[in-house]
Structure formats: structure tokens, C-alpha cells
Design an enzyme around this catalytic site. Structure first.
Site, short mmCIF file in Angstrom:
data_model
loop_
_atom_site.label_atom_id
_atom_site.label_comp_id
_atom_site.label_asym_id
_atom_site.label_seq_id
_atom_site.Cartn_x
_atom_site.Cartn_y
_atom_site.Cartn_z
N ARG A 96 0.91 -1.22 0.17
CA ARG A 96 -0.02 -0.03 0.04
C ARG A 96 0.66 1.34 0.06
NH1 ARG A 96 -3.49 -3.16 3.44
NH2 ARG A 96 -5.39 -3.93 2.08
N LYS A 114 3.29 11.31 -11.07
CA LYS A 114 2.51 10.37 -11.95
C LYS A 114 3.10 9.12 -12.03
CE LYS A 114 -0.56 13.37 -14.58
NZ LYS A 114 -0.95 13.69 -15.81
N GLU A 167 9.01 17.99 -24.57
CA GLU A 167 8.47 18.50 -23.07
C GLU A 167 9.06 19.93 -22.86
OE1 GLU A 167 5.98 16.82 -22.16
OE2 GLU A 167 6.40 14.54 -22.52
N LYS A 207 7.10 22.90 -13.65
CA LYS A 207 6.27 21.85 -13.36
C LYS A 207 5.97 21.59 -11.84
CE LYS A 207 5.14 17.00 -14.30
NZ LYS A 207 5.51 15.62 -15.24
N GLU A 216 -4.39 16.48 -10.94
CA GLU A 216 -5.05 17.13 -12.17
C GLU A 216 -6.48 17.31 -12.11
OE1 GLU A 216 -2.88 15.35 -15.53
OE2 GLU A 216 -4.26 15.23 -16.72
N ARG A 225 -3.35 21.40 -13.88
CA ARG A 225 -2.23 20.35 -14.19
C ARG A 225 -2.58 19.71 -15.58
NH1 ARG A 225 0.78 15.57 -10.57
NH2 ARG A 225 2.10 15.04 -12.38
N ASN A 260 -0.63 18.53 -20.43
CA ASN A 260 -0.99 17.68 -21.60
C ASN A 260 -1.09 18.11 -22.81
OD1 ASN A 260 -1.38 15.35 -20.05
ND2 ASN A 260 -3.10 16.41 -18.85
N HIS A 266 -0.29 16.11 -25.99
CA HIS A 266 -0.43 14.77 -25.53
C HIS A 266 -1.85 13.87 -26.07
CE1 HIS A 266 2.91 15.85 -23.10
NE2 HIS A 266 3.12 14.61 -22.75
N HIS A 325 -0.68 10.36 -27.58
CA HIS A 325 -1.06 9.24 -27.21
C HIS A 325 -1.62 8.46 -28.32
CE1 HIS A 325 -0.80 10.44 -22.39
NE2 HIS A 325 0.46 10.36 -22.93
N HIS A 344 7.99 8.46 -27.08
CA HIS A 344 7.13 9.27 -26.46
C HIS A 344 7.10 10.85 -26.73
CE1 HIS A 344 3.91 11.02 -23.91
NE2 HIS A 344 4.84 11.77 -23.12
N1 NAD Z 1 5.00 10.58 -15.31
C1 NAD Z 1 5.07 11.52 -15.98
O1 NAD Z 1 4.73 12.33 -15.74
C2 NAD Z 1 5.44 11.41 -17.58
C3 NAD Z 1 5.78 12.54 -18.19
C4 NAD Z 1 5.96 12.36 -19.53
C5 NAD Z 1 6.56 11.05 -20.06
N2 NAD Z 1 6.29 10.02 -19.21
C6 NAD Z 1 6.56 8.53 -19.78
O2 NAD Z 1 7.96 8.39 -19.95
C7 NAD Z 1 8.03 7.60 -20.87
C8 NAD Z 1 9.20 7.68 -21.71
O3 NAD Z 1 10.33 8.15 -21.07
P1 NAD Z 1 11.79 8.27 -22.02
O4 NAD Z 1 11.77 9.08 -23.16
O5 NAD Z 1 12.84 8.61 -20.89
O6 NAD Z 1 11.95 6.85 -22.48
P2 NAD Z 1 12.65 5.12 -21.98
O7 NAD Z 1 12.74 5.39 -20.55
O8 NAD Z 1 12.39 4.30 -22.78
O9 NAD Z 1 14.42 5.70 -22.07
C9 NAD Z 1 14.87 5.88 -23.70
C10 NAD Z 1 15.95 5.07 -23.90
O10 NAD Z 1 16.93 5.77 -23.29
C11 NAD Z 1 18.02 4.78 -22.81
N3 NAD Z 1 18.48 5.48 -21.55
C12 NAD Z 1 18.15 5.95 -20.46
N4 NAD Z 1 19.08 6.86 -19.97
C13 NAD Z 1 20.21 6.68 -20.71
C14 NAD Z 1 21.38 7.28 -20.65
N5 NAD Z 1 21.82 8.02 -19.68
N6 NAD Z 1 22.42 6.84 -21.42
C15 NAD Z 1 22.07 5.93 -22.40
N7 NAD Z 1 21.04 5.39 -22.56
C16 NAD Z 1 20.08 5.71 -21.62
C17 NAD Z 1 16.93 3.54 -22.16
O11 NAD Z 1 17.68 2.37 -22.04
C18 NAD Z 1 15.86 3.66 -23.30
O12 NAD Z 1 16.54 2.83 -24.32
C19 NAD Z 1 6.81 7.22 -21.55
O13 NAD Z 1 6.24 6.00 -21.00
C20 NAD Z 1 5.76 8.46 -20.91
O14 NAD Z 1 4.71 7.83 -21.07
C21 NAD Z 1 5.73 9.98 -17.84
#
Ligand code: NAD
Length: 356
Positions: free
Chosen positions: A116, A138, A180, A222, A232, A236, A240, A243, A247, A260
Site C-alpha cells: 500500500r 504520476k 516536453e 512543473k 489534475e 495540471r 498535456n 498529448h 497518445h 513518447h
Molecule cells: N510520469 C509522467 O509525468 C510522465 C511524463 C512524460 C512522459 N512519461 C513517460 O515516460 C516514458 C518515456 O520516457 P523516456 O523518453 O525517458 O524513455 P525510456 O525510459 O524508454 O528511455 C529511452 C531510452 O534511453 C535509454 N537510456 C536512458 N538513460 C540513458 C542514458 N543516460 N544513457 C544511455 N541510454 C539511456 C533507455 O535504456 C531507453 O532505451 C513514457 O512511458 C511516457 O509515458 C511520464
């Protein structure tokens, strides 16, 4: 080191930003607790040695996944939680999310639901995660039908942003972070948007003279928004921007074509075109946004997409109300608003503005 405070009542935390913070990781990871590091194999192959060396006396349990959005699902969450049980984790123990947004969202979700809720630290390693996903609490995973549809709001106890880890990012992942960053300028700070546009090459080459300031400004915006509206219910939603379309594109392509952040760049491009079409912004401002997105050189064509299929996906968007699709659209320089559009109206605008 720069610091930004996320001042949510009773669960405030610091975002610490600086070069080579990870060289001192042991000073942030207390050995009073048992830690699980959730990461992916790309990140661990580069930074694992540093963690093993620095945390030698307090050896965390490691859970490393295959990289990729396809892994952000309930099956992986179950496996992580089983591993915590096998390693006798209790409610007092903690998780480190070491990686990009996929790891941050999923490890954060495990922290939200294990017994939990337990505490976790975000150590974002992609540009996208440093400017956006590691902040705000999130967490969640995808279903094949819809992205981020299972999740929880669960704030980390600390976000540690080491800007030097960006140096090992593949170039595509740097452009991925741009969507972003541009978004923050468009929703809240037009002069920041101008600054980003005029420093696009510096960002793409990860110029350390400007990166900490850019990351800090995104985190400040942020932090301000999520402090006012953690769950949200109001502003908040503005985060988006881009987005709704992003999405839908990610879901339609089963997360296989776009990262993404690339989808967000396309989403901002087409949502700016929607705003122009709907007369919400001046031509000059709209063109400025479109030019900024084109300057990232991503492919903006929607060739091969069925607009009606994209709309079918948008109908499941979490922000929707009364069967109308929610879009966050530019409304002026550094300002956005929410528009709820009937399916047929959204579809006809999108058909009109799609570029093939
Ligand atoms: N929670 C939120 O508020 C929020 C906001 C925006 C996006 N997201 C989510 O984030 C995700 C996308 O994240 P992302 O773009 O970071 O992708 P990701 O986590 O898939 O990372 C992208 C790639 O970079 C590699 N990588 C990471 N750090 C590295 C480094 N320092 N050196 C070399 N390689 C590295 C990873 O192994 C991966 O292959 C999506 O699922 C999206 O929905 C969440």
C-alpha cells in the site's frame, strides 16, 4: 548544485540538479533502509559499476528490465514486486528508479502499490525524464488499449538529476526530450520558449553551459503546477499540451514507431495547427510554433494513419468529459486552455490539417 522545491502539502520534496551528482550517490542513499534499484539494461551497463562502487557497503537489490515502452506493463510490475517479496522487503524499505520515464513511471507505480505504498527516489537519466516525468508523482503502466491507463499519484521523496549522464544518451533520445521542453514554454513562459528555440542546437549538443538552467526552468514550471493541482483537477491538465494526439499516435503504432517525446513533438505541431484552424491564436504565433517543431527535423507526416482510428483512440483519453475529446490548445503566447470537442468536429479538423 541547483535546487527546486515541490511544495505539495505533507509530501514536499527537493529536486537536486547538478553535474556528477551520482559520484556522491552514497550520501543520498541511507543505509538504514533496504533499497531496490529498478533500472534497464542499457542504463545499468553504463552506470551499474558506479552504483556498485559507490554503494558498496549498502548493496541494493537490482531489478533490471529490457529497455522499452513495451515493458511498461502489469506483468513487469508483478515481477518487480515478486522480487521485492523474495528479498524480504518491508514497508520501511525503498525503491530507486534509475532510468528514463519508462523506469520512473513503473518503479514509481511499484512503490505506490507495494504494501500500500513505500518511499522512492527518482534518478532520471534521459532528458525527457529530467525535464518532466521524474517530477510530479504520476506513476503507472500501459494496457494495449490505452497508455498510462493504470496508475497512481505517488510522489518521490527526492529527485536527483545528474546532468552529466545525458552525455551517454543516443541523439534520438535528446530530440525526444525537446518536445516536453518546448511544451513548458508554450504553456507557461513564452520568453523561455523563445530562449529554447534560439538555443536548439545547444540543447541538441547538450551544451553544459545551458542544460542545467533549461532543466531547472522546466522543473520549476512543473513544480509550480503540480503544487497547485497535484491530482489534475484543473491546471495540471495544461501539461498535456500535445498529448491527446501524441497518445493516440503511440497507441495506434503500438509504441513501436515513435518515442513518447517524438509523439509529443508531433502532437504539439498538430495541436498548434488545430488552434490556428479554430482561430485561437494569431497566425504569427502559430507559425512560430510550427517552425520550432520543424527545426527539430522530426518527420511530421501522418501518411498511413487513419484519422478516424486516431479519433477512436482519443475517445478513451483520460481527460475526456461527456464523450467529448479533451485537447489542450495554445490560446496565446505562453498560454493554453482546454477545449472539449465532439468526435465529429475533432475528426473534421484533424482531416483538414493532417499533412501527408
Ligand atoms: N510520469 C509522467 O509525468 C510522465 C511524463 C512524460 C512522459 N512519461 C513517460 O515516460 C516514458 C518515456 O520516457 P523516456 O523518453 O525517458 O524513455 P525510456 O525510459 O524508454 O528511455 C529511452 C531510452 O534511453 C535509454 N537510456 C536512458 N538513460 C540513458 C542514458 N543516460 N544513457 C544511455 N541510454 C539511456 C533507455 O535504456 C531507453 O532505451 C513514457 O512511458 C511516457 O509515458 C511520464
Amino acid at each position: 548544485m541547483e535546487k527546486v522545491r515541490v511544495d505539495i502539502e505533507n509530501k514536499g520534496y527537493d529536486i537536486k540538479i547538478g553535474e556528477k551528482l551520482l559520484d556522491n550517490i552514497s550520501s543520498y542513499i541511507s543505509n538504514e533502509y533496504k533499497w531496490m534499484i529498478v533500472t534497464d539494461s542499457n542504463v545499468w551497463s553504463i552506470y551499474g559499476e558506479l552504483f556498485e562502487r559507490e554503494l558498496g557497503g549498502n548493496k541494493p537489490v537490482l531489478y533490471s528490465i529490457t529497455p522499452g515502452e513495451e515493458q511498461k506493463n502489469l506483468h513487469t510490475v508483478t515481477e518487480i514486486i515478486k522480487s521485492m517479496l523474495e528479498n524480504n522487503f518491508t514497508r520501511g524499505d525503498k525503491i530507486i528508479a534509475l532510468g528514463g520515464g519508462v523506469i520512473g513511471d513503473m518503479a514509481g507505480f511499484c512503490a505506490a502499490i507495494f504494501m500500500r505504498g513505500i518511499s522512492f527516489v527518482q534518478i532520471p537519466t534521459t532528458l525527457l525524464a529530467q525535464v518532466d516525468s521524474s517530477v510530479g508523482g504520476k506513476t503507472g503502466v500501459n494496457l494495449p488499449e490505452a497508455k498510462n491507463i493504470i496508475g497512481a499519484f505517488h510522489q518521490p521523496e527526492l529527485v536527483l538529476i545528474d546532468t552529466s549522464v545525458l552525455k551517454t544518451l543516443p541523439p534520438r533520445e535528446v530530440v525526444t526530450g525537446l518536445g516536453e521542453i518546448i511544451k513548458y514554454g508554450l504553456i507557461e513562459d513564452y520568453s523561455f520558449f523563445r530562449y529554447v528555440v534560439s538555443n536548439l542546437n545547444g540543447i541538441i549538443s547538450l551544451d553544459q553551459g545551458i542544460m542545467p538552467g533549461i532543466i531547472k526552468r522546466c522543473c520549476e514550471i512543473k513544480a509550480k503546477i503540480v503544487t497547485q493541482d497535484e491530482r489534475e483537477r484543473g491546471i495540471r491538465k495544461f501539461l498535456n499540451l500535445g498529448h491527446t494526439i501524441a497518445h493516440a499516435l503511440e497507441t495506434a503504432t503500438e509504441y513501436k514507431i515513435y518515442t513518447h517525446g517524438e509523439a509529443v513533438l508531433l502532437g504539439i505541431y498538430y495541436e498548434a495547427k488545430m488552434a490556428l484552424k479554430m482561430g485561437l491564436i494569431e497566425n504569427a504565433y502559430g507559425e512560430e510554433i510550427l517552425r520550432a517543431i520543424k527545426a527539430t527535423k522530426i518527420n511530421l507526416s501522418l501518411k498511413g494513419f487513419s484519422v478516424s482510428r486516431l479519433i477512436d483512440i482519443m475517445i478513451n483519453d483520460k481527460k475526456n468529459k461527456d464523450n467529448r475529446i479533451s485537447f489542450i490548445l495554445p490560446r496565446g503566447r505562453g498560454r493554453v486552455e482546454e477545449y472539449l470537442l465532439e468526435r465529429n468536429i475533432a475528426q473534421s479538423i484533424l482531416l483538414d490539417i493532417s499533412e501527408v
